[in-house]
Design a protein around this motif. Sequence first.
Motif, PDB file in Angstrom:
ATOM      1  N   THR A 199      -6.107  26.760   1.498  1.00 58.03           N
ATOM      2  CA  THR A 199      -6.070  27.343   2.967  1.00 58.03           C
ATOM      3  C   THR A 199      -6.395  26.495   4.037  1.00 58.03           C
ATOM      4  OG1 THR A 199      -5.885  29.645   2.174  1.00 58.03           O
ATOM      5  CG2 THR A 199      -6.375  29.278   4.287  1.00 58.03           C
ATOM      6  N   VAL A 200      -7.712  26.205   3.873  1.00 57.76           N
ATOM      7  CA  VAL A 200      -8.237  25.032   4.618  1.00 57.76           C
ATOM      8  C   VAL A 200      -7.450  23.781   5.035  1.00 57.76           C
ATOM      9  CG1 VAL A 200     -10.432  23.916   5.442  1.00 57.76           C
ATOM     10  CG2 VAL A 200     -10.514  26.147   4.322  1.00 57.76           C
ATOM     11  N   ASP A 253      -4.312  24.297   6.781  1.00 60.46           N
ATOM     12  CA  ASP A 253      -4.599  24.454   8.149  1.00 60.46           C
ATOM     13  C   ASP A 253      -4.798  23.181   8.959  1.00 60.46           C
ATOM     14  OD1 ASP A 253      -4.598  27.092   8.090  1.00 60.46           O
ATOM     15  OD2 ASP A 253      -6.895  27.506   8.284  1.00 60.46           O
ATOM     16  N   ARG A 301      -6.206  24.809  18.857  1.00 58.92           N
ATOM     17  CA  ARG A 301      -6.359  24.995  17.384  1.00 58.92           C
ATOM     18  C   ARG A 301      -7.402  24.170  16.859  1.00 58.92           C
ATOM     19  NH1 ARG A 301      -1.224  24.160  13.628  1.00 58.92           N
ATOM     20  NH2 ARG A 301      -0.789  26.217  14.271  1.00 58.92           N
ATOM     21  N   MET A 304     -10.818  25.620  14.815  1.00 62.57           N
ATOM     22  CA  MET A 304     -11.169  25.046  13.495  1.00 62.57           C
ATOM     23  C   MET A 304     -12.724  24.652  13.559  1.00 62.57           C
ATOM     24  SD  MET A 304      -9.342  21.735  11.277  1.00 62.57           S
ATOM     25  CE  MET A 304      -8.271  22.920  11.039  1.00 62.57           C
ATOM     26  N   THR A 351     -14.659  21.471   5.395  1.00 59.35           N
ATOM     27  CA  THR A 351     -13.638  20.978   6.120  1.00 59.35           C
ATOM     28  C   THR A 351     -13.743  19.138   6.151  1.00 59.35           C
ATOM     29  OG1 THR A 351     -13.740  22.714   7.273  1.00 59.35           O
ATOM     30  CG2 THR A 351     -12.916  20.846   8.527  1.00 59.35           C
TER      31      THR A 351
END
Length: 376
Positions: free
Chosen positions: A251-252, A255, A270, A274, A290
């Motif tokens: 999911t990350v 994104d 956005r 994040m 991330t």
Amino acid sequence: MATAVEDRPLPDQIEGAPHPSETPVLFGQSRAEADFLDAFTSGRLHSGWLITGPQGVGKATLAWRMAAFLLSQPVVAADDMFGAPPPPTTLDVDDDHPDMRLIRSGAHPRLFTLRRAWDEKGDKLKSVITVDEVRKLKNFFGMSATDGGRRVVIVDPADEMNVNAANAILKLLEEPPADAMILLLSHQPSRLLPTIRSRCRELRCGLLGADDMTAALAQADIHTDAGEALTALSGGSVGEAIRLTNLDGLTVYADLVALFSGLPMIDRPRALSMADKCVGKAGATRFALTLDLIDKFLIRTARAGLQGPPAIQAAQGEALLLAKLSPTDLAARRWAQVAQDVSERTRHGKAVNLDPAALILDTLFMIEKAALDVAA
């Protein structure tokens, strides 16, 4: 406050997966198993084995399977009334075998696991395997095997030995005790002493394909219909795939792909959102994840310029995005340089305790600048 012994995680176990000694089936490494079995049945059994390959592909599971097999096999095969028994055709050992029961209980007297120890306070693992841990092998080998069987040492991973520990292991490899086997696991064998490498026979473990990945995840009680995407993003490492699953890494990454789809310009709100998710103690894990996924994205972008877009996407729209960002060899070289610059910037930022949100934003804007340069 020291962590209770029973609550301490094992340094050689991936969170969310069974310990390698309890993993029933090893997927994707049949070649390595066959090579070892061939050496055993042909009487060319080395006293030192170096099990290499990327982290998380099953090296530890292979080592424990080898150990169980060796401990359960007689040093000298006895003939039965019909002659010599047939040579083994598998490393499998029955769960009810006495040696396997001892291994599963962690009490096998002829098996020693060399790994990082807990510090004196008992609240964290040491950063390296020290010579003090290797010295414990003197007592292990000093005790005579009551049943006359083999003794096995698993070093997991050998990459974490400090210089003194490595030299102590080297002495054992140069003058191995009788009927002893030393199994060294290494993610980066080039970092080991050349003399250690030369004293061992290497078994190379490869990356897993999508089918083996899906089966290995199911064995860890992770059932997913995203096996191909996990294989792509993990690089074929089931350990990494489990970590990504536990942390919702797909999911990350999706994104990130959605954010970078606007390149050569980044959607500021956005990007800020994040970065904000990586702040504070609650965001520490998300911060590390991330940064790691940004690194994976840059590597995949650089590779796309040389090999074309990936056949298997790690997120929807990824292949089209990578084709746009990295259409040529020249673009690939630019993205490879960005990957290196971002990695160096990340290391520096962590070393000086830079604010996580600031480091994430700085990284995203570096990528934006690179995209503008490539598009120019």
